[in-house]
Design an enzyme around this catalytic site. Structure first.
Site, PDB file in Angstrom:
ATOM      1  N   ASP A  44       0.810  -1.225   0.000  1.00 34.38           N
ATOM      2  CA  ASP A  44       0.000   0.000   0.000  1.00 34.38           C
ATOM      3  C   ASP A  44       0.843   1.274   0.000  1.00 34.38           C
ATOM      4  O   ASP A  44       0.310   2.371   0.130  1.00 34.38           O
ATOM      5  CB  ASP A  44      -0.949   0.009   1.197  1.00 34.38           C
ATOM      6  CG  ASP A  44      -0.211   0.043   2.528  1.00 34.38           C
ATOM      7  OD1 ASP A  44       1.033  -0.085   2.522  1.00 34.38           O
ATOM      8  OD2 ASP A  44      -0.867   0.196   3.574  1.00 34.38           O
ATOM      9  N   GLY A  45       2.172   1.132  -0.115  1.00 36.59           N
ATOM     10  CA  GLY A  45       3.053   2.293  -0.185  1.00 36.59           C
ATOM     11  C   GLY A  45       3.691   2.705   1.122  1.00 36.59           C
ATOM     12  O   GLY A  45       4.532   3.613   1.140  1.00 36.59           O
ATOM     13  N   GLU A  46       3.323   2.078   2.229  1.00 39.03           N
ATOM     14  CA  GLU A  46       3.940   2.414   3.513  1.00 39.03           C
ATOM     15  C   GLU A  46       5.426   2.102   3.496  1.00 39.03           C
ATOM     16  O   GLU A  46       5.860   1.105   2.918  1.00 39.03           O
ATOM     17  CB  GLU A  46       3.273   1.634   4.648  1.00 39.03           C
ATOM     18  CG  GLU A  46       1.866   2.088   4.964  1.00 39.03           C
ATOM     19  CD  GLU A  46       1.277   1.320   6.134  1.00 39.03           C
ATOM     20  OE1 GLU A  46       2.012   0.514   6.754  1.00 39.03           O
ATOM     21  OE2 GLU A  46       0.074   1.520   6.418  1.00 39.03           O
ATOM     22  N   ARG A 103      10.593  27.089   0.188  1.00 37.34           N
ATOM     23  CA  ARG A 103      10.031  28.288  -0.438  1.00 37.34           C
ATOM     24  C   ARG A 103       8.728  28.733   0.220  1.00 37.34           C
ATOM     25  O   ARG A 103       8.266  29.845  -0.021  1.00 37.34           O
ATOM     26  CB  ARG A 103       9.814  28.040  -1.943  1.00 37.34           C
ATOM     27  CG  ARG A 103      11.124  28.059  -2.724  1.00 37.34           C
ATOM     28  CD  ARG A 103      10.941  27.618  -4.166  1.00 37.34           C
ATOM     29  NE  ARG A 103      10.816  26.167  -4.277  1.00 37.34           N
ATOM     30  CZ  ARG A 103      10.686  25.527  -5.426  1.00 37.34           C
ATOM     31  NH1 ARG A 103      10.658  26.204  -6.568  1.00 37.34           N
ATOM     32  NH2 ARG A 103      10.591  24.211  -5.452  1.00 37.34           N
ATOM     33  N   LYS A 201      12.087  41.995 -11.597  1.00 39.28           N
ATOM     34  CA  LYS A 201      11.012  41.242 -12.249  1.00 39.28           C
ATOM     35  C   LYS A 201       9.769  41.222 -11.383  1.00 39.28           C
ATOM     36  O   LYS A 201       9.827  41.440 -10.175  1.00 39.28           O
ATOM     37  CB  LYS A 201      11.461  39.818 -12.571  1.00 39.28           C
ATOM     38  CG  LYS A 201      11.591  38.898 -11.368  1.00 39.28           C
ATOM     39  CD  LYS A 201      11.862  37.500 -11.794  1.00 39.28           C
ATOM     40  CE  LYS A 201      12.013  36.473 -10.717  1.00 39.28           C
ATOM     41  NZ  LYS A 201      11.771  36.718  -9.366  1.00 39.28           N
ATOM     42  N   THR A 232      11.416  25.300 -12.638  1.00 37.64           N
ATOM     43  CA  THR A 232      10.945  25.114 -14.018  1.00 37.64           C
ATOM     44  C   THR A 232      11.801  25.881 -15.017  1.00 37.64           C
ATOM     45  O   THR A 232      11.580  25.773 -16.224  1.00 37.64           O
ATOM     46  CB  THR A 232       9.483  25.565 -14.159  1.00 37.64           C
ATOM     47  OG1 THR A 232       9.386  26.950 -13.803  1.00 37.64           O
ATOM     48  CG2 THR A 232       8.572  24.742 -13.264  1.00 37.64           C
ATOM     49  N   ALA A 233      12.754  26.663 -14.529  1.00 35.99           N
ATOM     50  CA  ALA A 233      13.721  27.414 -15.351  1.00 35.99           C
ATOM     51  C   ALA A 233      13.092  28.585 -16.097  1.00 35.99           C
ATOM     52  O   ALA A 233      13.731  29.175 -16.963  1.00 35.99           O
ATOM     53  CB  ALA A 233      14.452  26.494 -16.334  1.00 35.99           C
ATOM     54  N   GLY A 234      11.863  28.967 -15.751  1.00 38.71           N
ATOM     55  CA  GLY A 234      11.247  30.121 -16.387  1.00 38.71           C
ATOM     56  C   GLY A 234      11.979  31.409 -16.081  1.00 38.71           C
ATOM     57  O   GLY A 234      12.289  32.211 -16.978  1.00 38.71           O
TER      58      GLY A 234
END
Length: 320
Positions: A44-46, A103, A201, A232-234
């Site tokens: 189950d991912g545990e 962030r 900016k 995202t390198a924007g």
């Protein structure tokens, strides 16, 4: 190797799944084998973690960046801390080359969480004794912890790379991609003996940046954009375009933490950036590495920090 006298000592270094190659490099430099442990998952991912050697009375260092997948790596870390505590480790030191959720360090709008503080609380509550971090997004995150925290910097490693390139200080400028990164840019500029420039900016929404103006002389110069995180390198690609349009001869970019999610690889490869210089604080799969990336290792810095903490020596000499 930094030292080989720790082989039969109480110093133990463990790695989870966040960045095993970096952890192995650090252990090799310290001169000890990585601690024996396994990370498994139930159907189950545990997460299930087993420590396969005695750590009773030991100083344990767990190397784990909380990078993508952030929640998986954070949960691994918390479970490992609990396992170490229940196995009677004397000290549980977290070595986090990349601090996820950094962030989200303040309330920018009403009813927002301060998730960086929440993560600090969870790590402390789990039983960590100390944190060694690298280039936190906001230095004040150190104050979110009530345990000792050593905040290492990536600027010296990045600066040394560009210094060894032999760039002329008279025709080079270090560029901050926003006002918040001016202190970081100034530290690199002081090392390279260059001036700085600032890109003003406006960010209308997360991961979308709009370049407005450039403060500083960049005409005919080699520009080095420095940031702590490239996601995202924007921001970085827009900055590179703006610098070239304003007369920069060529543009390099560098950061400590190459998150490089989503369209980052394609954006960087198709941008004006001549070379992207990053550290291995985050383990990047090959399919997310841009063709023009140069990766530098932070292993020696982390290894020295671990040895100094273990020997109860000053870590402040590593901050420069």
């Amino acid at each position: 190797m930094l030292n080989t006298e720790y082989k039969n000592s109480s110093l133990k270094i463990f790695s989870l799944e966040g960045n095993q190659p970096l952890a192995q490099e650090v252990a090799n430099l310290v001169g000890i084998p990585l601690g024996k442990s396994t990370v498994k998952r139930f159907a189950d991912g545990e997460v299930q973690i087993n420590i396969e050697e005695s750590i009773r009375g030991c100083d344990v260092f767990i190397i784990q960046p909380t990078s993508n997948p952030v929640n998986e790596h954070l949960m691994e870390l918390l479970i490992m801390i609990d396992a170490c505590k229940r196995a009677s480790a004397a000290n549980i030191n977290i070595v986090m080359p990349y601090y996820g959720y950094a962030r989200q360090d303040r309330k920018a709008r009403s009813r927002e969480p301060i998730t960086a503080k929440l993560v600090a609380n969870i790590i402390e509550k789990a039983g960590a004794s100390r944190m060694i971090a690298l280039d936190l997004h906001a230095p004040q995150i150190q104050g979110f912890f009530d345990i000792p925290i050593d905040h290492l910097m990536g600027v010296p490693i990045l600066s040394n790379y560009f210094f060894e390139k032999g760039l002329d200080p008279e025709t080079t400028v270090v560029v901050s991609p926003d006002h918040g990164g001016v202190t970081r840019a100034r530290k690199m500029a002081d090392r390279l003996k260059t001036p700085i420039a600032i890109i003003d900016k406006r960010r209308p929404k997360p991961n979308v940046a709009e370049v407005m103006n450039i403060v500083g002389d960049i005409d005919g110069k080699t520009a080095i954009i420095i940031d702590d995180i490239i996601d995202t390198a924007g921001t970085i690609t827009l900055a590179a375009d703006a610098l070239i349009k304003k007369g920069a001869k060529e543009v390099y970019a560098c950061c400590t933490h190459p998150v490089l999610s989503g369209p980052a690889k394609e954006r960087i490869e198709n941008s004006q950036i001549k070379e992207l210089v990053v550290t291995n604080s985050i383990q990047l799969p090959e399919d997310r590495k841009p063709s023009n990336v140069k990766e530098l290792s932070v292993a020696e810095l982390l290894a020295q920090a671990i040895v100094r903490v273990y020997e109860q020596e000053s870590v402040s000499v590593l901050f420069d």
